[in-house]
Scaffold this motif. Structure first.
Motif, PDB file in Angstrom:
ATOM      1  N   ARG A 110       1.456  -1.078  -0.156  1.00  0.00           N
ATOM      2  CA  ARG A 110      -0.122   0.324   0.122  1.00  0.00           C
ATOM      3  C   ARG A 110       1.000   1.161  -0.066  1.00  0.00           C
ATOM      4  O   ARG A 110       0.475   2.049  -0.609  1.00  0.00           O
ATOM      5  CB  ARG A 110      -0.924   0.283   0.983  1.00  0.00           C
ATOM      6  N   ASN A 113       2.019   1.965  -3.283  1.00  0.00           N
ATOM      7  CA  ASN A 113       0.797   2.617  -4.131  1.00  0.00           C
ATOM      8  C   ASN A 113       1.129   1.658  -5.015  1.00  0.00           C
ATOM      9  O   ASN A 113       0.227   1.798  -6.881  1.00  0.00           O
ATOM     10  CB  ASN A 113       1.148   3.585  -4.527  1.00  0.00           C
ATOM     11  N   LYS A 114       0.923  -0.027  -5.367  1.00  0.00           N
ATOM     12  CA  LYS A 114       0.945  -0.925  -5.995  1.00  0.00           C
ATOM     13  C   LYS A 114      -0.371  -0.808  -5.594  1.00  0.00           C
ATOM     14  O   LYS A 114      -1.157  -0.958  -5.008  1.00  0.00           O
ATOM     15  CB  LYS A 114       0.883  -2.141  -5.296  1.00  0.00           C
ATOM     16  N   ARG A 115      -0.962  -2.020  -7.044  1.00  0.00           N
ATOM     17  CA  ARG A 115      -2.421  -2.838  -6.483  1.00  0.00           C
ATOM     18  C   ARG A 115      -2.352  -3.678  -6.046  1.00  0.00           C
ATOM     19  O   ARG A 115      -2.237  -4.427  -5.991  1.00  0.00           O
ATOM     20  CB  ARG A 115      -3.014  -2.585  -7.450  1.00  0.00           C
ATOM     21  N   ILE A 117      -4.679  -6.661  -4.756  1.00  0.00           N
ATOM     22  CA  ILE A 117      -6.335  -7.209  -4.661  1.00  0.00           C
ATOM     23  C   ILE A 117      -6.059  -8.862  -3.965  1.00  0.00           C
ATOM     24  O   ILE A 117      -5.379  -8.893  -3.461  1.00  0.00           O
ATOM     25  CB  ILE A 117      -5.733  -8.339  -6.844  1.00  0.00           C
ATOM     26  N   ASP A 142      -8.080  -2.710  -3.648  1.00  0.00           N
ATOM     27  CA  ASP A 142      -8.325  -2.345  -5.301  1.00  0.00           C
ATOM     28  C   ASP A 142      -9.162  -2.866  -5.685  1.00  0.00           C
ATOM     29  O   ASP A 142     -10.548  -2.331  -6.693  1.00  0.00           O
ATOM     30  CB  ASP A 142      -7.024  -1.948  -6.176  1.00  0.00           C
ATOM     31  N   ASN A 143      -9.454  -4.155  -5.294  1.00  0.00           N
ATOM     32  CA  ASN A 143     -10.505  -5.089  -5.699  1.00  0.00           C
ATOM     33  C   ASN A 143      -9.921  -6.379  -5.195  1.00  0.00           C
ATOM     34  O   ASN A 143      -9.621  -7.059  -4.821  1.00  0.00           O
ATOM     35  CB  ASN A 143     -10.012  -5.790  -7.042  1.00  0.00           C
ATOM     36  N   MET A 167      -8.215  -7.605 -14.241  1.00  0.00           N
ATOM     37  CA  MET A 167      -7.215  -6.766 -13.955  1.00  0.00           C
ATOM     38  C   MET A 167      -6.668  -6.221 -14.839  1.00  0.00           C
ATOM     39  O   MET A 167      -5.716  -4.918 -15.350  1.00  0.00           O
ATOM     40  CB  MET A 167      -6.894  -6.764 -12.585  1.00  0.00           C
TER      41      MET A 167
END
Length: 191
Positions: A110, A113-115, A117, A142-143, A167
């Protein structure tokens, strides 16, 4: 990130051990018999058999389908069935906690700033999983992909390709953190 036994842990040897706690809470309310643990396991097996017969491509079931079978086996009213299902969810919520060994990896992702999931083979809903994660300090992802809603599972091999497609990415661009050699390593490598 995988959810159970990776981001979150239960203080028991097997996830089904929590069914004994659900059973004791149900007995106190005089809603179900002492057979709940056996019935819960049987209902899950029956739900899996029924869903695969009706929809062969489905790789997983959801909690509603399990409790539909419990309702049939124990001849419960809709109100009793909903109450029992909520008790199971509440027990999960009460006993799940952040896995301190893995949490720093999540927070570092986080920070960078990585996605992030979240992916789980579970009969629970994405909304329920999101609530459990948030309650344990994981508030940003993010999901969320759960097998019960996507109807594909990690262990059967269908969920990882679906996640990559949804994604808009490919296997070499991701790092998956999980605990199960087959579902989280072997099936992820195939992608």
């Amino acid at each position: 990130f995988n959810v159970f036994d990776t981001l979150l842990i239960r203080p028991c040897l097997q996830p089904t051990d929590l069914f004994h706690i659900v059973a004791s809470r149900l007995e106190r309310r005089n809603e179900l018999s002492f057979r709940f643990v056996e019935v819960r396991r049987t209902a899950e097996e029956r739900a899996r058999t029924k869903i695969r017969a009706k929809f062969p491509p489905y790789e997983d079931i959801n909690l509603d389908e399990i409790y539909e079978e419990i309702s049939i086996i124990l001849q419960l009213s809709q109100e009793e069935t909903c109450a029992a299902k909520q008790i199971e969810i509440d027990v999960e919520a009460a006993y799940l906690e952040q896995r301190r060994l893995v949490a720093p990896l999540y927070f570092e992702a986080r920070r960078l700033n990585k996605r992030v999931i979240v992916i789980a083979d579970t009969y629970l809903s994405a909304r329920t999983i999101s609530h459990f994660l948030s309650k344990s300090g994981y508030e940003a992802f993010d999901n969320v992909f759960v097998s019960s809603e996507v109807r594909l599972s990690k262990a059967e091999g269908g969920l990882f390709p679906r996640v990559l497609y949804e994604m808009g990415t490919c296997g070499p661009e991701i790092v998956h953190v999980g605990n199960d050699q087959h579902a989280d390593v072997h099936c992820a490598e195939v992608c």
